[in-house]
Design a protein around this motif. Sequence first.
Motif, PDB file in Angstrom:
ATOM      1  N   UNK A  73       0.700  -0.805   0.117  1.00 17.05           N
ATOM      2  CA  UNK A  73      -0.029  -0.219   0.000  1.00 17.05           C
ATOM      3  C   UNK A  73       0.389   1.052   0.240  1.00 17.05           C
ATOM      4  N   UNK A  74       1.925   1.113   0.020  1.00 12.81           N
ATOM      5  CA  UNK A  74       3.141   2.349   0.307  1.00 12.81           C
ATOM      6  C   UNK A  74       3.630   2.412  -1.691  1.00 12.81           C
ATOM      7  N   UNK A  75       3.016   1.492  -2.576  1.00 12.38           N
ATOM      8  CA  UNK A  75       2.651   1.791  -3.834  1.00 12.38           C
ATOM      9  C   UNK A  75       2.172   2.893  -4.675  1.00 12.38           C
ATOM     10  N   UNK A  76       2.840   3.165  -5.727  1.00 18.95           N
ATOM     11  CA  UNK A  76       1.401   3.789  -6.510  1.00 18.95           C
ATOM     12  C   UNK A  76       1.471   3.038  -7.479  1.00 18.95           C
ATOM     13  N   UNK A  77       0.106   3.228  -7.869  1.00 16.45           N
ATOM     14  CA  UNK A  77      -0.554   2.050  -8.991  1.00 16.45           C
ATOM     15  C   UNK A  77       0.111   1.747 -10.141  1.00 16.45           C
ATOM     16  N   UNK A  78       1.831   2.488 -10.451  1.00 15.99           N
ATOM     17  CA  UNK A  78       2.569   1.906 -11.648  1.00 15.99           C
ATOM     18  C   UNK A  78       3.709   1.073 -11.000  1.00 15.99           C
ATOM     19  N   UNK A  79       3.818   1.192  -9.283  1.00 17.93           N
ATOM     20  CA  UNK A  79       4.472   0.222  -8.655  1.00 17.93           C
ATOM     21  C   UNK A  79       6.256   0.795  -7.941  1.00 17.93           C
ATOM     22  N   UNK A  80       5.364   2.417  -8.722  1.00 17.02           N
ATOM     23  CA  UNK A  80       6.399   3.226  -7.849  1.00 17.02           C
ATOM     24  C   UNK A  80       6.417   3.703  -6.153  1.00 17.02           C
ATOM     25  N   UNK A  81       7.290   3.030  -5.575  1.00 14.04           N
ATOM     26  CA  UNK A  81       7.518   3.045  -3.831  1.00 14.04           C
ATOM     27  C   UNK A  81       6.856   5.094  -4.056  1.00 14.04           C
ATOM     28  N   UNK A  82       5.431   5.865  -2.973  1.00  8.98           N
ATOM     29  CA  UNK A  82       5.481   6.681  -3.159  1.00  8.98           C
ATOM     30  C   UNK A  82       5.708   7.223  -1.651  1.00  8.98           C
ATOM     31  N   UNK A  83       7.267   7.927  -1.913  1.00  2.00           N
ATOM     32  CA  UNK A  83       7.832   8.786  -0.714  1.00  2.00           C
ATOM     33  C   UNK A  83       6.825   8.950   0.156  1.00  2.00           C
ATOM     34  N   UNK A  84       6.052  10.182  -0.241  1.00  2.00           N
ATOM     35  CA  UNK A  84       4.884  10.664   0.683  1.00  2.00           C
ATOM     36  C   UNK A  84       4.085   9.860   1.885  1.00  2.00           C
ATOM     37  N   UNK A  85       3.874   8.720   0.878  1.00  2.00           N
ATOM     38  CA  UNK A  85       3.229   7.722   1.598  1.00  2.00           C
ATOM     39  C   UNK A  85       3.655   7.255   2.818  1.00  2.00           C
ATOM     40  N   UNK A  86       5.539   6.913   2.688  1.00  2.00           N
ATOM     41  CA  UNK A  86       6.417   6.174   3.388  1.00  2.00           C
ATOM     42  C   UNK A  86       6.705   7.298   4.629  1.00  2.00           C
ATOM     43  N   UNK A  87       7.011   8.565   4.048  1.00  2.00           N
ATOM     44  CA  UNK A  87       7.149   9.479   4.887  1.00  2.00           C
ATOM     45  C   UNK A  87       6.719   9.008   5.778  1.00  2.00           C
ATOM     46  N   UNK A  88       4.652   9.465   5.383  1.00  2.00           N
ATOM     47  CA  UNK A  88       3.857   9.586   6.450  1.00  2.00           C
ATOM     48  C   UNK A  88       4.140   8.367   7.774  1.00  2.00           C
ATOM     49  N   UNK A  89       4.451   7.617   7.419  1.00  2.00           N
ATOM     50  CA  UNK A  89       4.199   6.426   8.538  1.00  2.00           C
ATOM     51  C   UNK A  89       4.978   6.128   8.731  1.00  2.00           C
ATOM     52  N   UNK A  90       6.612   6.853   8.612  1.00  2.00           N
ATOM     53  CA  UNK A  90       7.951   6.600   9.087  1.00  2.00           C
ATOM     54  C   UNK A  90       8.075   7.995  10.344  1.00  2.00           C
ATOM     55  N   UNK A  91       7.101   8.913   9.795  1.00  2.00           N
ATOM     56  CA  UNK A  91       7.287  10.781  10.812  1.00  2.00           C
ATOM     57  C   UNK A  91       7.009  10.772  12.051  1.00  2.00           C
ATOM     58  N   UNK A  92       7.083  10.664  12.916  1.00  2.00           N
ATOM     59  CA  UNK A  92       7.256  10.657  14.351  1.00  2.00           C
ATOM     60  C   UNK A  92       6.919   9.643  14.797  1.00  2.00           C
ATOM     61  N   UNK A  93       7.272   8.113  14.201  1.00  2.00           N
ATOM     62  CA  UNK A  93       7.387   6.723  14.311  1.00  2.00           C
ATOM     63  C   UNK A  93       8.674   6.374  14.333  1.00  2.00           C
ATOM     64  N   UNK A  94       9.468   6.455  15.578  1.00  2.00           N
ATOM     65  CA  UNK A  94      10.777   5.473  15.984  1.00  2.00           C
ATOM     66  C   UNK A  94      10.811   4.225  15.305  1.00  2.00           C
ATOM     67  N   UNK A  95       9.761   3.244  15.865  1.00  2.00           N
ATOM     68  CA  UNK A  95      10.583   1.884  15.281  1.00  2.00           C
ATOM     69  C   UNK A  95      10.088   1.752  14.378  1.00  2.00           C
ATOM     70  N   UNK A  96       9.139   2.788  13.792  1.00  2.00           N
ATOM     71  CA  UNK A  96       9.071   2.760  11.915  1.00  2.00           C
ATOM     72  C   UNK A  96       9.841   3.141  10.975  1.00  2.00           C
ATOM     73  N   UNK A  97      10.846   4.155  11.340  1.00  2.00           N
ATOM     74  CA  UNK A  97      11.333   5.333  10.935  1.00  2.00           C
ATOM     75  C   UNK A  97      12.999   3.993  11.190  1.00  2.00           C
TER      76      UNK A  97
END
Length: 221
Positions: A73-97
């Motif tokens: 679910x961090x991927x765009x439709x074309x399979x590229x990593x959506x860095x905004x989605x990934x960034x929001x997932x890890x930002x402020x979450x030490x374990x994920x980061x």
Amino acid sequence: MLGNLLRPPYRPELPPALYVIGLTGISGSGKSSVAQRLKGLGAFVIDCDQLGHRAYAPGGPAYQPVVEAFGTDILHKDGIINRKVLGSRVFGNKKQLKMLTDIMWPVIAKLAREEMDLAVAEGKHVCVIEAAVLLEAGWQNMVHEVWTIVIPETEAVRRIVERDGLSEAAAQSRLQSQMSGQQLVDQSHVVLSTLWEPHVTQSQVEKAWALLQKRVDAIKP
């Protein structure tokens, strides 16, 4: 003090023909502009941000591990990593980061070492690794000297807002997630500032470069 050597350089195990500068600073400090000035003076520049993009790309060395760790679910439709989605997932979450940096930092370091070999092959004597997370990632073992760009936090916030279209609060929280300018300076060999007009930055960089040439010449076999 700007541009002067503040403490003795490191002596890491690096290719003997190459002298490596790690260029760092808080977001908005002007790392890229200083890197370009150093390139203009003859340095081989490695941009760790670009290496990160390369690592994330489909088929890149970090693509599969990141997708496996964080899900499709961090991927765009074309399979590229959506860095905004990934960034929001890890930002402020030490374990994920930490999960992300444990994947990314060794990959980027390996790519940087490959680029350093390229610099040697091109006959370059000075290489600059531009990396916001140079010290957090523990990449001191890849450089002889750490050069830090310093500006007041208020100026950094203004630049980030202007450059990235973020709110002031978002810009501040980005800075809070990084090492402070003072923490960086405490571990630096050379300090520069892009606070004033471009020609002032240029003269600092030229001074630092001239002093650096003397250090490089002193250790040439």
